[in-house]
Design a protein around this motif. Structure first.
Motif, short mmCIF file in Angstrom:
data_model
loop_
_atom_site.label_atom_id
_atom_site.label_comp_id
_atom_site.label_asym_id
_atom_site.label_seq_id
_atom_site.Cartn_x
_atom_site.Cartn_y
_atom_site.Cartn_z
N TYR A 43 9.87 -9.00 -0.18
CA TYR A 43 9.12 -7.83 -0.63
C TYR A 43 9.45 -7.46 -2.07
O TYR A 43 8.77 -6.60 -2.66
CB TYR A 43 9.40 -6.63 0.27
N LEU A 44 10.45 -8.08 -2.65
CA LEU A 44 10.87 -7.72 -4.00
C LEU A 44 9.81 -8.07 -5.04
O LEU A 44 9.67 -7.37 -6.05
CB LEU A 44 12.20 -8.40 -4.34
N GLN A 45 9.04 -9.13 -4.80
CA GLN A 45 8.00 -9.50 -5.75
C GLN A 45 6.93 -8.40 -5.82
O GLN A 45 6.36 -8.14 -6.89
CB GLN A 45 7.36 -10.83 -5.36
N GLU B 104 0.83 -1.21 0.00
CA GLU B 104 0.00 0.00 0.00
C GLU B 104 0.87 1.26 0.00
O GLU B 104 0.56 2.24 -0.70
CB GLU B 104 -0.91 0.00 1.23
N ASP B 105 1.93 1.24 0.77
CA ASP B 105 2.84 2.38 0.82
C ASP B 105 3.45 2.65 -0.55
O ASP B 105 3.50 3.79 -1.03
CB ASP B 105 3.94 2.12 1.86
N LEU B 106 3.93 1.58 -1.19
CA LEU B 106 4.57 1.73 -2.49
C LEU B 106 3.58 2.19 -3.55
O LEU B 106 3.93 2.99 -4.43
CB LEU B 106 5.22 0.40 -2.89
N MET B 107 2.35 1.72 -3.47
CA MET B 107 1.32 2.17 -4.41
C MET B 107 1.09 3.68 -4.28
O MET B 107 0.92 4.39 -5.28
CB MET B 107 0.01 1.40 -4.17
N SER B 108 1.10 4.19 -3.05
CA SER B 108 0.94 5.63 -2.84
C SER B 108 2.13 6.40 -3.41
O SER B 108 1.95 7.46 -4.03
CB SER B 108 0.79 5.94 -1.35
N ALA B 109 3.31 5.87 -3.22
CA ALA B 109 4.52 6.53 -3.75
C ALA B 109 4.48 6.60 -5.27
O ALA B 109 4.83 7.62 -5.87
CB ALA B 109 5.76 5.78 -3.27
N ILE B 110 4.07 5.52 -5.89
CA ILE B 110 3.99 5.47 -7.36
C ILE B 110 2.92 6.42 -7.87
O ILE B 110 3.11 7.13 -8.87
CB ILE B 110 3.72 4.02 -7.82
N ALA B 111 1.80 6.49 -7.16
CA ALA B 111 0.67 7.33 -7.59
C ALA B 111 1.02 8.81 -7.53
O ALA B 111 0.74 9.57 -8.47
CB ALA B 111 -0.55 7.04 -6.73
N ILE B 112 1.65 9.26 -6.45
CA ILE B 112 1.95 10.69 -6.33
C ILE B 112 3.02 11.11 -7.32
O ILE B 112 2.98 12.21 -7.87
CB ILE B 112 2.34 11.05 -4.87
N ALA B 113 3.96 10.21 -7.62
CA ALA B 113 4.96 10.51 -8.65
C ALA B 113 4.31 10.57 -10.03
O ALA B 113 4.62 11.46 -10.84
CB ALA B 113 6.06 9.46 -8.62
N ASP C 216 5.73 -6.59 -9.16
CA ASP C 216 4.31 -6.57 -9.53
C ASP C 216 3.81 -5.16 -9.80
O ASP C 216 2.88 -4.96 -10.60
CB ASP C 216 3.47 -7.21 -8.43
N LEU C 217 4.41 -4.17 -9.15
CA LEU C 217 3.97 -2.78 -9.29
C LEU C 217 4.77 -2.03 -10.36
O LEU C 217 4.66 -0.81 -10.47
CB LEU C 217 4.06 -2.06 -7.95
N GLY C 218 5.58 -2.76 -11.13
CA GLY C 218 6.27 -2.14 -12.26
C GLY C 218 7.66 -1.62 -11.98
O GLY C 218 8.27 -0.97 -12.84
N ILE C 219 8.19 -1.89 -10.79
CA ILE C 219 9.57 -1.50 -10.48
C ILE C 219 10.52 -2.45 -11.21
O ILE C 219 10.29 -3.67 -11.25
CB ILE C 219 9.83 -1.55 -8.96
N GLU C 220 11.58 -1.92 -11.79
CA GLU C 220 12.48 -2.72 -12.62
C GLU C 220 13.89 -2.86 -12.06
O GLU C 220 14.60 -3.79 -12.41
CB GLU C 220 12.54 -2.11 -14.02
N THR C 221 14.31 -1.93 -11.20
CA THR C 221 15.64 -2.04 -10.59
C THR C 221 15.56 -1.63 -9.12
O THR C 221 14.67 -0.88 -8.72
CB THR C 221 16.68 -1.13 -11.30
N LYS D 257 13.87 -10.21 -13.74
CA LYS D 257 13.03 -9.10 -14.18
C LYS D 257 13.32 -7.86 -13.35
O LYS D 257 13.28 -6.74 -13.86
CB LYS D 257 11.56 -9.49 -14.08
N LEU D 258 13.59 -8.06 -12.06
CA LEU D 258 13.93 -6.97 -11.16
C LEU D 258 15.45 -7.00 -10.96
O LEU D 258 15.98 -7.94 -10.38
CB LEU D 258 13.20 -7.14 -9.84
N ILE D 259 16.14 -5.98 -11.45
CA ILE D 259 17.60 -6.00 -11.48
C ILE D 259 18.18 -5.36 -10.23
O ILE D 259 17.82 -4.24 -9.85
CB ILE D 259 18.12 -5.26 -12.74
#
Length: 327
Positions: A171-173, A141-150, A177-182, A234-236
């Protein structure tokens, strides 16, 4: 395979969110007041030497003020056993006059305008993955908020730096799943859990790290990405090589040793087509500004010589991840 050496710089851009639990605002007002000067100097020098920086930015800082930040609060929040880490309690208590120490919308826009740099996430509330009282659902939920405000600021979030380097494998999965790549992982010497492996108390590992700033204890910490990632990743993982400690007037006679330690590792990475990943916080440069930027200028001049001689390349976390993934 990457065909030339890479120089990665990532900065944990936090303002007071990064250390409010151990330093009250009254103790660091002047330091935080200098952040605008620090960012301007970073942008000037990076433009001068054509060096890219990954700014890992706390999500709340994208807001122009407290009222805007409140609109992006996650539905779930961590319930840390250590209540001093509760950033939401702090958010509610920020005064009108103190908002400049917590929100940086204009600075973020200035960084983004440069186009050289990457703005990635440092989570929404400077999230602590190792703390008791939080869960993987809270983190998501925290990461979703961070992605949304950016995203609402026109910035696509593709990389993450975990606050206080608390990288939790499970937590890396969520990140993927939320589109983070590195993400910025940890070389062995920088990971607190290695204190147990070395049979050291935490303060023992900290002491070794400080000594390692000036003397070669841990090695160069240069690396190839395939050491930490498979071709199917997928996540580097782009591990940190070294924390650039700020100028210390009590140890000023050792500053040359510190900078030479960085330069030697950069040279090794350039010669061997490896990666060297340097990191620190902008607020680390906000005291002793002249001395800190003299050191940074020396590093960038050395980078320039390595670029000319070995094709050493400055690159963001996202771009080096893309290059590795596509190679």
């Amino acid at each position: 395979m990457i065909n030339n050496g890479k120089f990665v710089i990532s900065l944990d851009f936090e303002l007071h969110w990064g250390f409010f639990d151990n330093r009250p605002l009254d103790d660091c007002r002047q330091q935080l007041s200098n952040i605008n000067v620090v960012i301007d100097k970073l942008l000037y020098l990076s433009h001068l030497y054509n060096v890219s920086i990954t700014f890992a930015t706390v999500g709340k800082m994208f807001a122009k003020d407290k009222s805007e930040a409140l609109k992006y609060l996650p539905r779930r929040k961590p319930n840390y056993k250590n209540t001093a880490l509760n950033a939401y309690k702090l958010l509610n208590n920020i005064s009108e006059d103190d908002q400049k120490f917590y929100f940086a919308q204009e600075l973020i826009k200035k960084i983004e305008t440069e186009k050289l740099h990457e703005i990635c996430t440092h989570t929404f509330c400077h999230y602590y993955c190792y703390e008791i009282g939080q869960s993987i659902e809270d983190f998501k939920e925290d990461l979703m908020s961070a992605i949304a405000i950016a995203k609402d600021s026109g910035i696509a979030t593709k990389s993450i730096v975990f606050p206080r380097n608390q990288v939790k494998e499970s937590y890396l999965q969520v990140c993927e799943d939320l589109g983070i790549e590195t993400y910025r992982g940890n070389c062995w010497f920088n990971f607190s859990n290695n204190a147990r492996k070395l049979k050291l108390k935490e303060y023992g590992l900290v002491t070794l790290r400080v000594l390692d700033t000036y003397f070669n204890i841990s090695g160069s910490n240069t690396f190839t990405l395939d050491t930490y990632n498979s071709k199917y990743s997928k996540l580097i993982n782009i591990p940190a090589s070294r924390f650039l400690r700020p100028y210390n007037s009590q140890l000023k006679f050792m500053e040359k040793l510190k900078i030479n330690r960085v330069k030697k590792s950069m040279t090794k990475a350039a010669k061997r087509n490896e990666v060297y990943h340097l990191w620190w916080h902008p607020h680390n440069f906000a005291n002793n500004i002249e001395e800190n930027f003299k050191n940074f200028s020396d590093i960038l001049k050395h980078y320039n010589s390595l670029k000319d001689r070995y094709n050493f390349e400055s690159i963001t976390m996202q771009k080096i991840g893309d290059e590795f993934r596509n190679s």
